[in-house]
Design a protein around this motif. Structure first.
Motif, short mmCIF file in Angstrom:
data_model
loop_
_atom_site.label_atom_id
_atom_site.label_comp_id
_atom_site.label_asym_id
_atom_site.label_seq_id
_atom_site.Cartn_x
_atom_site.Cartn_y
_atom_site.Cartn_z
N TYR A 52 45.41 47.59 9.80
CA TYR A 52 44.54 48.23 8.80
C TYR A 52 43.42 47.28 8.38
CZ TYR A 52 43.07 50.89 4.74
OH TYR A 52 42.32 51.62 3.84
N THR B 23 47.71 54.18 11.37
CA THR B 23 46.37 53.59 11.24
C THR B 23 45.37 54.27 12.16
OG1 THR B 23 47.49 51.48 10.79
CG2 THR B 23 45.12 51.39 11.14
N TYR C 242 42.77 56.51 10.57
CA TYR C 242 41.62 55.87 9.94
C TYR C 242 40.55 55.53 10.99
CZ TYR C 242 44.78 55.34 5.98
OH TYR C 242 45.64 55.59 4.95
#
Length: 355
Positions: free
Chosen positions: A171, A251, A254
């Protein structure tokens, strides 16, 4: 006069693959190292004077971000590469500042190369290479010089804003790439403003040489931005395939958001590219129209004087038996005819809207 240009690749010609040769032009940049070691409860932010000071972050249980400025310090790059078991080709790419953005998967890390874009105080676009190494519990970032676009990420880590302190190094890599991508929006917004200003200047009749230079500069800027941004789509696509164990599935969502941003930016760049070509066509059309106006005026003048010159030529011949030659008022009659002919032709051209 042609400029004297030196190749960045002269230093690497003839060397074996994996040779760590700095190809940039910041030979006197000081080595600057900062680190953030954090978890959900605390953060330890430090600056370091020696590359050996960040070796221990390889085995920490918390998440670590080590940011290294100064790619001209090849010895330090090789030391950290040896400690973190980085491939020689990775080290070569880190110090090769003209490398194309890319992503490489290795057994013990993921390597990402991006181009960081921003405008200086003179509104000149600056391109700086930034490289990332994503490991089990750390992210290493390498920059050519101090000054970057990661201040928002630093603030989020310091003050536990958002979810960055509760998630892993994957992240953190997303946050750093997202910061780079967000500044792409600022760059293309500035490009848009420059194109609009250029359109206004073109319509307001600014110096032709000045307009031409501005168009050429904008073309170079758009090409530079395009080369930096377009490969990022390929990078995010590779991440979405999730062919490694370093980027978790949660993740990936994202990174898909980054992909959407990159698609939007790429579309805008293509639009701006077409607009600049349109400005070039408009510029050439403006020059052609002005040339046509000049030619039209000269043609009208020539057309008016052709019959006048004809009449003057006839009565300027050296013959004794020209009937009107000895008439008392012949000179004034000729002038009158020529003036009437001149005014009649002006009236005719005006009625036809030729000028």
């Amino acid at each position: 006069m042609a400029k004297n240009r030196t190749s960045k690749y002269n230093k690497k010609i003839g060397l074996s693959p994996g040779s760590v040769i700095y190809t940039g032009d910041k030979e006197t940049q000081n080595l600057s190292i900062e680190s953030f070691d954090y978890n959900s409860e605390s953060v330890d932010e430090k600056t370091h004077g020696q590359i050996e000071d960040v070796f221990h972050f390889k085995t920490t249980k918390s998440v670590s971000w080590v940011n290294i400025n100064g790619l001209n310090h090849v010895d330090a790059i090789e030391k950290i590469g040896a400690h973190y078991n980085l491939h020689p080709l990775t080290l070569e790419d880190i110090v090769n500042t003209s490398h194309r953005p890319k992503l490489d998967d290795y057994d013990n890390y993921v390597f990402v190369v991006l181009k960081m874009l921003y405008y200086d105080k003179d509104e000149q676009v600056i391109t700086e290479q930034v490289s990332f190494i994503l490991g089990e519990s750390y992210v290493l970032s390498f920059q050519e010089a101090e000054g970057d676009v990661f201040n928002t990420v630093r603030e989020r880590i310091r003050y536990a804003k958002g979810r960055i302190r509760t998630l892993g190094p994957d992240y953190l890599l997303y946050a750093l790439i997202d910061a780079v991508t967000d500044h792409y929006f600022i760059v293309i917004e500035t490009l848009s403003n420059k194109i609009e200003d250029l359109e206004d200047n073109l319509f307001n009749g600014f110096s032709q040489e000045e307009i031409s230079q501005q168009i050429q500069n904008l073309k170079r800027e758009v090409l530079k931005v395009r080369r930096a941004i377009f490969p990022l789509r390929e990078i995010i696509s590779k991440i979405e395939k999730n062919e490694n164990n370093f980027i978790k599935d949660k993740t990936i969502h994202y990174f898909r958001d980054i992909y959407d941003h990159v698609v939007q930016i790429s579309e805008n760049i293509e639009i701006y590219r077409e607009m600049i070509w349109g400005l070039m066509d408009m510029y050439m059309t403006t020059i052609s129209n002005k040339m046509n106006e000049v030619v039209k005026v000269l043609t009208i003048i020539s057309t008016i004087f052709i019959p006048l010159t004809f009449m003057a030529g006839i009565y300027g011949m050296n013959f004794d038996n020209i009937p009107e030659l000895h008439y008392k008022y012949a000179y004034f009659v000729l002038w009158g005819i020529m003036i009437i002919l001149f005014l009649s032709m002006l009236y005719y051209f005006k009625k036809k809207k030729w000028f």
